[in-house]
Design an enzyme around this catalytic site. Sequence first.
Site, PDB file in Angstrom:
ATOM      1  N   ASP A 279       0.834  -1.213   0.000  1.00 62.29           N
ATOM      2  CA  ASP A 279       0.000   0.000   0.000  1.00 62.29           C
ATOM      3  C   ASP A 279       0.870   1.265   0.000  1.00 62.29           C
ATOM      4  O   ASP A 279       2.027   1.250   0.428  1.00 62.29           O
ATOM      5  CB  ASP A 279      -0.866   0.043   1.283  1.00 62.29           C
ATOM      6  CG  ASP A 279      -1.981  -0.992   1.263  1.00 62.29           C
ATOM      7  OD1 ASP A 279      -1.962  -1.878   0.380  1.00 62.29           O
ATOM      8  OD2 ASP A 279      -2.862  -0.913   2.137  1.00 62.29           O
TER       9      ASP A 279
ATOM     10  N   HIS B 171       3.730  -2.186   3.200  1.00 62.90           N
ATOM     11  CA  HIS B 171       3.804  -0.843   2.612  1.00 62.90           C
ATOM     12  C   HIS B 171       5.126  -0.714   1.850  1.00 62.90           C
ATOM     13  O   HIS B 171       6.191  -0.899   2.461  1.00 62.90           O
ATOM     14  CB  HIS B 171       3.707   0.221   3.713  1.00 62.90           C
ATOM     15  CG  HIS B 171       2.385   0.202   4.424  1.00 62.90           C
ATOM     16  ND1 HIS B 171       2.117  -0.655   5.473  1.00 62.90           N
ATOM     17  CD2 HIS B 171       1.249   0.910   4.200  1.00 62.90           C
ATOM     18  CE1 HIS B 171       0.861  -0.456   5.880  1.00 62.90           C
ATOM     19  NE2 HIS B 171       0.319   0.481   5.124  1.00 62.90           N
TER      20      HIS B 171
HETATM   21 ZN   LIG Z   1      -2.732   3.152   3.218  1.00 60.54          ZN
END
Ligand SMILES: [Zn+2]
Length: 299
Positions: free
Chosen positions: A98, A253
Amino acid sequence: MGSVRFFRHVIYLCLFFIVAGPYFCMAALYCQNRELHAEIRELTLKVLDTEDSEKAPSRSESRKISSSLGYQDKYPDLYCSPQTAFVKKEKTVYLTFDDGPSRFTESYLNILAKHNVKATFFVVGRNDPKSREIMKRIVDDGHTLAPHTYSHVYSTVYASVEAFLDDFSKIHGLIYETTGVKPTIFRFPGGTVNVHNRRIFRELSAEMLRRGYTFFDWDVSAADATKNATMASVLDSIINGVHENGRNIVLMHDTSEVTLKALEKAIIYLKNKGYAFDRLTNEVAPVTFYYNYLKEGGV
Ligand SMILES: [Zn+2]
């Protein structure tokens, strides 16, 4: 003799009442019961009538409802065919990244390419040439590129369903313009249900489903969005979170340098354990946080 006959009549009469009495009582009760039933039926019909008229909105109320759902008429191109048949693959891990593209994303792509692993990137709105180049590479390398919202600012994207659609249209447009990919899946910032969208998440997820989109939460978190995350903690979270019976949608991430260091080790470890890797598509049954998630201390 007369009095004997009289008593005989009294006895017959008594016997008659003893035998026939209960039938009289039953008949009386039956009549009473029928009256009661009729009364109850009438009352029920009355209540249903009132409920119906309460449920059916008046013309002015209908107008109010349709205008409050005006967002349904917005963005007529923001639709896709909903997936109804899902595929369940055994022992498969879906790595998801993400918040990119970031300065680390190309290094992530290099590791994934080295191990021939396909993954999913939920990107935000970075429209500089370098970020666009990275988005193209994500697609060219065979990964899934999908929206995570343009701004990722909770107070903006979760201000209303309409505000979310405004943002979603921007990130959808950026991905389509840059890569030619029309996304069919996405990830809500913070997941489908979180403290920032508790007011609108039911209406919002219903609207995105109505438009045909599939959204994915996760069942394994690398826990890499905290300050204290280390390479070891991220690796631990991944390998302890992945299970044979799990859905194994792993939240990471690609903005994190720590996760980059853990990624290759995690891939090698999981491959040795017999896991396969794949990218998310709308054919993969989604993991979605359940609605009482917040009550149990969710995100
Ligand atoms: Zn996010």
